[in-house]
Design an enzyme around this catalytic site. Structure first.
Site, PDB file in Angstrom:
ATOM      1  N   LYS A 127       0.878  -1.186   0.000  1.00 26.09           N
ATOM      2  CA  LYS A 127       0.000   0.000   0.000  1.00 26.09           C
ATOM      3  C   LYS A 127       0.908   1.227   0.000  1.00 26.09           C
ATOM      4  O   LYS A 127       2.027   1.165   0.492  1.00 26.09           O
ATOM      5  CB  LYS A 127      -0.865   0.021   1.274  1.00 26.09           C
ATOM      6  CG  LYS A 127      -1.907  -1.069   1.358  1.00 26.09           C
ATOM      7  CD  LYS A 127      -3.251  -0.577   0.822  1.00 26.09           C
ATOM      8  CE  LYS A 127      -4.301  -1.670   0.830  1.00 26.09           C
ATOM      9  NZ  LYS A 127      -4.698  -2.038   2.196  1.00 26.09           N
ATOM     10  N   HIS A 130       2.042   7.080   2.395  1.00 30.57           N
ATOM     11  CA  HIS A 130       1.602   8.419   2.024  1.00 30.57           C
ATOM     12  C   HIS A 130       1.788   9.439   3.146  1.00 30.57           C
ATOM     13  O   HIS A 130       2.256   9.093   4.230  1.00 30.57           O
ATOM     14  CB  HIS A 130       0.146   8.391   1.539  1.00 30.57           C
ATOM     15  CG  HIS A 130      -0.803   7.834   2.551  1.00 30.57           C
ATOM     16  ND1 HIS A 130      -1.144   8.501   3.690  1.00 30.57           N
ATOM     17  CD2 HIS A 130      -1.476   6.644   2.590  1.00 30.57           C
ATOM     18  CE1 HIS A 130      -1.997   7.766   4.387  1.00 30.57           C
ATOM     19  NE2 HIS A 130      -2.209   6.637   3.744  1.00 30.57           N
ATOM     20  N   HIS A 133       1.098   8.804   6.796  1.00 29.14           N
ATOM     21  CA  HIS A 133       1.977   7.976   7.621  1.00 29.14           C
ATOM     22  C   HIS A 133       3.060   8.768   8.326  1.00 29.14           C
ATOM     23  O   HIS A 133       3.762   8.247   9.177  1.00 29.14           O
ATOM     24  CB  HIS A 133       2.652   6.902   6.764  1.00 29.14           C
ATOM     25  CG  HIS A 133       1.701   5.847   6.297  1.00 29.14           C
ATOM     26  ND1 HIS A 133       1.358   5.702   4.978  1.00 29.14           N
ATOM     27  CD2 HIS A 133       0.998   4.913   6.971  1.00 29.14           C
ATOM     28  CE1 HIS A 133       0.495   4.712   4.855  1.00 29.14           C
ATOM     29  NE2 HIS A 133       0.249   4.217   6.052  1.00 29.14           N
TER      30      HIS A 133
HETATM   31  N1  ARG Z   1      -0.864  -1.215   9.945  1.00 30.91           N
HETATM   32  C1  ARG Z   1      -1.848  -0.473  10.661  1.00 30.91           C
HETATM   33  C2  ARG Z   1      -2.425   0.639   9.792  1.00 30.91           C
HETATM   34  O1  ARG Z   1      -1.760   1.094   8.875  1.00 30.91           O
HETATM   35  C3  ARG Z   1      -1.294   0.154  11.904  1.00 30.91           C
HETATM   36  C4  ARG Z   1      -0.779  -0.825  12.904  1.00 30.91           C
HETATM   37  C5  ARG Z   1      -0.877  -0.307  14.283  1.00 30.91           C
HETATM   38  N2  ARG Z   1      -0.289  -1.164  15.269  1.00 30.91           N
HETATM   39  C6  ARG Z   1      -0.872  -2.184  15.865  1.00 30.91           C
HETATM   40  N3  ARG Z   1      -0.165  -2.867  16.743  1.00 30.91           N
HETATM   41  N4  ARG Z   1      -2.103  -2.525  15.617  1.00 30.91           N
HETATM   42  O2  ARG Z   1      -3.527   1.060  10.049  1.00 30.91           O
END
Ligand code: ARG
Length: 574
Positions: A127, A130, A133
């Site tokens: 993905k 962007h 982030h």
């Molecule tokens: N990958 C997730 C996102 O982009 C964020 C992860 C956050 N961390 C976690 N331990 N759930 O939304």
């Protein structure tokens, strides 16, 4: 540095034995208006104990402490004792301490080596990385730097979103329409296009969904072909992410993302069963948190596949067992607040008392001037493009302002990237904010370039003064210097801001709010610039010059240390 509140409390305690020094310290105030002194002691509460009118008490205390060398003046005004610190001593003491500590100024050992995990950035593979982030990435990095400065043993985790049913779809799409060369050339955009195509095609070919599900099942079962493809997608994505991390000079100690926990979930599911927390609901398994007002957490789908929260439970347990953390901090957008409330509640219900060491650090949205970005509508602004844009624009500004700065490329990088990071960390993190170029790169506003420019200005003053003069302005030499010529309002205001820096770092750690550090170095920069404009620094009088140069070194040190805590460079020229 002298802890003025403590010193004053000690003095007052000598005059009022009815209260302990600590009780007195808690009552001491810092007046809003500096005309009322640097510190004030209200005597209302003492009236009951001493059976005297507050103004009388205040007068008595003022009389008793007024000759202490700490003060230049002590006054009784109504019920208050107003105390003015001796500027000379305050300035000498603070500057000496900063010069002694140098790069360590602002560091303390509040943490005592305790382990803190900071999880941040955590993008989803395949993905786009962007502009949205940037928040988790930069806030998390700064928190890690702040905790390190506070004496914690910090471990940085990037919890990559590298697992889930979408990878079945991606592999399926790749097999139908994919091309290896395209993926290698431009991994994320290409993989994303496959994913999008899948969603279009599945409308007319629903059997694709079954195919994707079967592929994901093979991936979960560890089938070689699927695992290899998935690994390849992951590596190619990570290469792109790392380009951005390199630009930001941000690193991680672990990239254990969601996939890392795939083999650790059965144990968690079993444990939830054994502890009587799992419930069946329409073929799926859930933990019911209705009584806590947190809804229902879906742990396992009816087709047996696991979910985001299940992997997070496994991750938290793994982290506790592996790192034995004191705090486990998640820097994740506020949209996921319910998710983390559910997660922490489940851990608590499992009987783990370390649940209260788990902390969600939420933050608001970034908007772009054109409106909020949305992956679904194709309005994506890549972080890499923003960073490159910042460097280019900065280069133009520097070429125009100071073409002789030398090494323009390095400066443009440090200032351009620094500007984006600083902007990110200058608002209270929970607020939504709008990303505006003119604001980020403004050299005069409350911005990164402004603070960096102030640092470069300090460096320039020191260059002008020359090595010999600077060498004289050392901590050892300050004891014998006459600071009375460096006790103007401007100098004193600057020193008060410098004095406040270490406490700002402590508060930033406690409140998980890097913007407190940002705020403090903006205040330091502003008061330095006032001092710089009001006064001649390189003067004839040797003693005065040395004392003033020491103050410049102290300001430069504090700004550099503060910027370092944000992950921003402090260039000597720009
Ligand atoms: N990958 C997730 C996102 O982009 C964020 C992860 C956050 N961390 C976690 N331990 N759930 O939304």
């Amino acid at each position: 540095m002298i802890d003025f509140k403590k010193e004053i409390a000690g003095l007052i305690a000598g005059a009022v034995p009815e209260l302990t020094a600590q009780e007195i310290e808690d009552i001491i105030e810092v007046p809003q208006d500096t005309k009322m002194g640097d510190y004030a002691f209200p005597c209302f509460r003492l009236a009951k104990v001493l059976r005297k009118a507050p103004p009388m008490i205040a007068a008595g205390i003022a009389e008793a402490i007024k000759d202490a060398p700490l003060f230049s003046k002590v006054e009784q005004v109504n019920a208050y004792v107003n105390m003015f610190i001796s500027r000379e001593e305050m300035i000498r003491d603070t500057v000496t301490e900063i010069l002694k500590e140098g790069a360590d100024f602002g560091k303390t050992n509040v943490g005592g080596g305790r382990k803190v995990i900071v999880e941040y950035s955590s993008p989803n593979i395949a993905k786009p990385f962007h502009i949205g982030h940037i928040r988790s990435t930069v806030i998390g990095n700064s928190l890690h730097l702040i905790f390190k400065a506070l004496g914690y043993d910090v471990f940085r985790i990037n919890h990559l979103g590298d697992y889930g049913t979408q990878f079945g779809k991606m592999i399926c799409a790749y097999r139908h329409w994919g091309n290896k060369e395209d993926v290698i050339r431009e991994p994320i955009k290409t993989l994303l296009s496959y994913y999008t195509k899948f969603h279009v095609e599945v409308e007319t070919h629903p059997e694709l969904d079954d195919e994707a599900r079967a592929i994901f099942a093979r991936l979960e079962a560890g089938e070689k072909e699927e695992v290899e493809l998935w690994q390849w997608f992951r590596e190619e994505s990570l290469k792109e992410f790392k380009r951005v991390y390199d630009m930001l000079e941000i690193e991680f100690d672990s990239y254990n993302g969601e996939s890392f926990y795939s083999d650790k979930m059965p144990r968690i599911e079993q444990e939830l069963e054994d502890k009587g927390l799992m419930k069946e609901s329409q073929g799926a398994m859930v933990v019911d948190l209705e009584d806590e007002g947190l809804g229902v957490a879906l742990i396992k789908k009816s087709d047996g596949s696991s979910l985001y929260i299940t992997r997070d439970i496994a991750a938290a347990v793994y982290r506790k067992e592996t790192y034995d953390f004191y705090k486990n901090i998640y820097v994740v957008a506020s949209q996921q607040t319910l998710h983390f409330q559910q997660l922490f509640k489940i851990i608590e219900k499992m009987g783990y008392d370390w649940a209260d060491g788990c902390v969600h650090v939420p933050f608001g949205l970034v908007r772009l001037e054109e409106g909020t970005m949305s992956t679904r509508h194709g309005r994506v602004v890549f972080l890499e493009d923003v960073l490159n844009g910042a460097v280019e624009k900065t280069k133009e500004i520097i070429m125009e302002k100071n073409p002789e700065a030398g090494d323009v490329d390095r400066i443009a990088r440090e200032v351009g990237i620094g500007a984006v990071i600083f902007n990110e960390l200058s608002n209270n993190r929970i607020k939504d904010y709008t990303f505006k170029w003119e604001q980020v790169l403004n050299f005069d506003g409350e911005t990164g370039p402004y603070v960096q420019y102030t640092h470069a200005r300090c460096a320039s003053v020191l260059r002008k003064a020359g090595d010999e003069a600077v060498a004289k302005a050392s901590a050892e030499n300050l004891a014998g210097l006459d600071f009375s010529k460096v006790a103007s309002d401007a100098a004193y205001d600057l020193v008060k801001e410098l004095y406040a820096f270490p406490e700002a770092v402590v508060q930033a750690g406690e409140r998980l709010e890097p913007s407190l550090v940002t705020r403090q170095i903006i205040d330091i920069a502003q008061s330095f610039n006032k001092f710089y404009h009001d006064e001649h620094i390189i003067v004839e009088d040797e003693e005065e010059k040395t004392a003033k140069l020491a103050l410049v070194i102290a300001a430069k040190t504090a700004i550099a240390n503060g910027l370092a805590l944000l992950g921003v460079h402090a260039p000597d020229r720009m």
